[in-house]
Design a protein around this motif. Structure first.
Motif, PDB file in Angstrom:
ATOM      1  N   ASP A 123       0.806  -1.218   0.000  1.00 45.98           N
ATOM      2  CA  ASP A 123       0.000   0.000   0.000  1.00 45.98           C
ATOM      3  C   ASP A 123       0.841   1.270   0.000  1.00 45.98           C
ATOM      4  O   ASP A 123       0.406   2.324  -0.462  1.00 45.98           O
ATOM      5  N   THR A 124       2.020   1.196   0.583  1.00 42.96           N
ATOM      6  CA  THR A 124       2.901   2.374   0.628  1.00 42.96           C
ATOM      7  C   THR A 124       4.246   1.977   0.037  1.00 42.96           C
ATOM      8  O   THR A 124       5.209   1.717   0.752  1.00 42.96           O
ATOM      9  N   GLY A 149       1.764   6.054  -1.619  1.00 44.13           N
ATOM     10  CA  GLY A 149       0.918   5.848  -0.462  1.00 44.13           C
ATOM     11  C   GLY A 149      -0.085   6.990  -0.401  1.00 44.13           C
ATOM     12  O   GLY A 149      -0.620   7.431  -1.424  1.00 44.13           O
ATOM     13  N   ARG A 150      -0.329   7.487   0.779  1.00 40.29           N
ATOM     14  CA  ARG A 150      -1.208   8.650   0.939  1.00 40.29           C
ATOM     15  C   ARG A 150      -0.629   9.816   0.142  1.00 40.29           C
ATOM     16  O   ARG A 150       0.563  10.081   0.176  1.00 40.29           O
ATOM     17  N   ARG A 187      -6.693   7.282  -5.035  1.00 40.33           N
ATOM     18  CA  ARG A 187      -6.135   8.157  -3.996  1.00 40.33           C
ATOM     19  C   ARG A 187      -5.464   9.394  -4.580  1.00 40.33           C
ATOM     20  O   ARG A 187      -4.937  10.224  -3.834  1.00 40.33           O
ATOM     21  N   PRO A 369      -7.934  -0.100   5.685  1.00 38.49           N
ATOM     22  CA  PRO A 369      -7.372   0.926   6.562  1.00 38.49           C
ATOM     23  C   PRO A 369      -8.033   2.278   6.326  1.00 38.49           C
ATOM     24  O   PRO A 369      -8.549   2.553   5.236  1.00 38.49           O
ATOM     25  N   TRP A 371      -7.096   6.173   6.286  1.00 42.08           N
ATOM     26  CA  TRP A 371      -5.944   7.085   6.235  1.00 42.08           C
ATOM     27  C   TRP A 371      -6.400   8.518   6.483  1.00 42.08           C
ATOM     28  O   TRP A 371      -7.547   8.886   6.182  1.00 42.08           O
ATOM     29  N   ARG A 372      -5.483   9.318   6.987  1.00 38.49           N
ATOM     30  CA  ARG A 372      -5.747  10.742   7.204  1.00 38.49           C
ATOM     31  C   ARG A 372      -4.557  11.565   6.740  1.00 38.49           C
ATOM     32  O   ARG A 372      -3.420  11.123   6.812  1.00 38.49           O
ATOM     33  N   HIS A 373      -4.877  12.760   6.264  1.00 37.62           N
ATOM     34  CA  HIS A 373      -3.825  13.713   5.903  1.00 37.62           C
ATOM     35  C   HIS A 373      -3.195  14.297   7.175  1.00 37.62           C
ATOM     36  O   HIS A 373      -3.692  14.079   8.297  1.00 37.62           O
ATOM     37  N   ASP A 374      -2.124  15.046   6.997  1.00 28.66           N
ATOM     38  CA  ASP A 374      -1.413  15.615   8.141  1.00 28.66           C
ATOM     39  C   ASP A 374      -2.304  16.538   8.978  1.00 28.66           C
ATOM     40  O   ASP A 374      -2.070  16.709  10.185  1.00 28.66           O
ATOM     41  N   ALA A 379      -8.257  10.818   4.186  1.00 26.83           N
ATOM     42  CA  ALA A 379      -7.458  10.634   2.960  1.00 26.83           C
ATOM     43  C   ALA A 379      -7.885   9.341   2.288  1.00 26.83           C
ATOM     44  O   ALA A 379      -8.143   8.334   2.946  1.00 26.83           O
ATOM     45  N   TRP A 381      -7.706   5.852   0.645  1.00 24.67           N
ATOM     46  CA  TRP A 381      -6.812   4.705   0.690  1.00 24.67           C
ATOM     47  C   TRP A 381      -6.827   4.057  -0.687  1.00 24.67           C
ATOM     48  O   TRP A 381      -5.984   3.588  -1.240  1.00 24.67           O
TER      49      TRP A 381
END
Length: 381
Positions: A123-124, A149-150, A187, A369, A371-374, A379, A381
């Protein structure tokens, strides 16, 4: 012949199998699942039991019509995935009842072997050179990997450079005689897709998959002319009508998933529709052995087939892998990246039923999963 039983099995790492029994002792297997929503699809399969029990399993089209249209509210991934696995099992029964592989019932083979590809990078993805080299050593002539990834909604130069660098590394390892595909996985925003497609062109990927999320299929036409890279989509589109806007946009490759898009019956119709647009078919299949077997049967009878995804060694398969529930795993043995035409009846595989029942007692709870941004926002996936 009558259907006498419908059983489902929650099988690691993230799969759901269905077993349909008949009064003549012929058993059909299918794989109805949405990754991360296996229990939901399982409930939908058992809701459809009232349509199936006592019915003739050889009336596949009639059962498909009733399962998909027999209630006022239709469609959606849960219902279409439940129907997909049941449909696979019905075709399995039909082939076994007649003593022929399913592709013979679909008009017979149009090829003798078919090309397969494998996944690398996870994934990443970070270092991809070594894992690509391993796939080449294993005999594959094509691989697929995520582009990143993200990814930020407007990617930084560092993010863009990393994605392009992965593609360049893949081309360097593979050379010009082998292929790689790049998955944007939905993504990548439209703004990032526009930039990346132009920059990835020199690496000549076989196709770029899901350049936009499926709900933005109406925007695909804006991307088609930005580079000479073929665009592909379809794993999250579940019917001919879902696929139509993507086909009209000018994509080059459609990727229906035989465990999501209504099974062999509807996926075959999607392939036929794609053919009228000059579009090739590369079925999505990061799933288990039954989904792959069903895909392979369809591939051998599909004129506009391109290449088949398979999940052996994919990063999702922790604890169990593609071949673990087969009595004879050699059916999926590849030679130089190609699979020979299966000759066994039905889907051409024999399921190790005891292993499946043992796995179901353990079950699984695989989830996608989040995911989230900073900044803490969601975010893709």
């Amino acid at each position: 012949m009558k259907i006498t039983s419908v059983e489902t099995f929650l099988v690691a790492p993230r799969w759901l199998f269905v077993r349909i029994g008949t009064d003549e002792g012929i058993v059909g297997w299918g794989e109805p699942v949405i990754e991360g929503r296996a229990q939901t699809v399982r409930a939908a399969v058992h809701e459809l039991e009232e349509v199936l029990l006592g019915a003739d399993p050889l009336r596949i089209e009639d059962l498909w019509q009733v399962m998909t249209k027999g209630t006022f509210y239709r469609g959606g991934p849960v219902l279409s995935s439940a129907v997909a696995g049941i449909d696979q099992a019905l075709w399995d029964i039909a082939g076994k009842a007649r003593g022929v592989p399913v592709h013979e019932l679909l008009g017979g083979p149009v090829r003798d072997t078919l090309r397969m590809y494998g996944w690398v990078g996870g994934d990443t993805p970070t270092e991809v050179r070594d894992v690509i080299a391993q796939q080449v050593e294993a005999g594959l002539t094509a691989i697929k990997m995520n582009v990143s990834g993200r990814m930020s909604p407007i990617a930084s130069p560092v993010e863009i450079a990393a994605a392009v660098g992965r593609a360049e590394a893949a081309r360097e390892v593979l050379g010009d005689e082998r292929d790689f595909a790049i998955d944007f996985h939905g993504r990548v925003s439209k703004a990032n897709a526009r930039r990346l497609l132009a920059l990835l062109q020199d690496s000549a990927p076989m196709f770029v998959e899901e350049p936009l999320v499926p709900e933005h299929s109406h925007l695909l036409g804006e991307l088609v002319g930005l580079s000479n890279i073929p665009l592909a989509t379809g794993e999250r589109l579940f019917s001919r009508t879902d696929m139509l806007p993507a086909l009209q946009s000018g994509i080059a490759v459609v990727q229906p998933d035989i465990s999501h898009a209504g099974g062999i019956s509807e996926t075959r119709r999607i392939a036929s529709l794609a053919e009228t647009f000059g579009v090739l078919v590369a079925p999505h299949c990061p799933l288990g052995p039954i989904a792959l077997a069903a895909s392979v049967q369809l591939d051998f009878a599909t004129p506009n087939f391109l290449i088949q995804e398979q999940s052996l060694g994919i990063h999702y398969n922790a604890g169990s892998d593609l071949l673990d529930y087969l009595v004879d795993p050699s059916v999926f043995t590849m030679r130089d990246g190609y699979l020979d035409r299966p000759l066994g009846p039905g889907l051409g595989i024999e399921i190790d039923e005891q292993a499946v029942r043992d796995a179901d007692r353990r079950g699984h709870d695989w989830k996608s999963p989040v995911w989230r941004h900073d900044d803490g926002s969601f975010a893709e996936w």
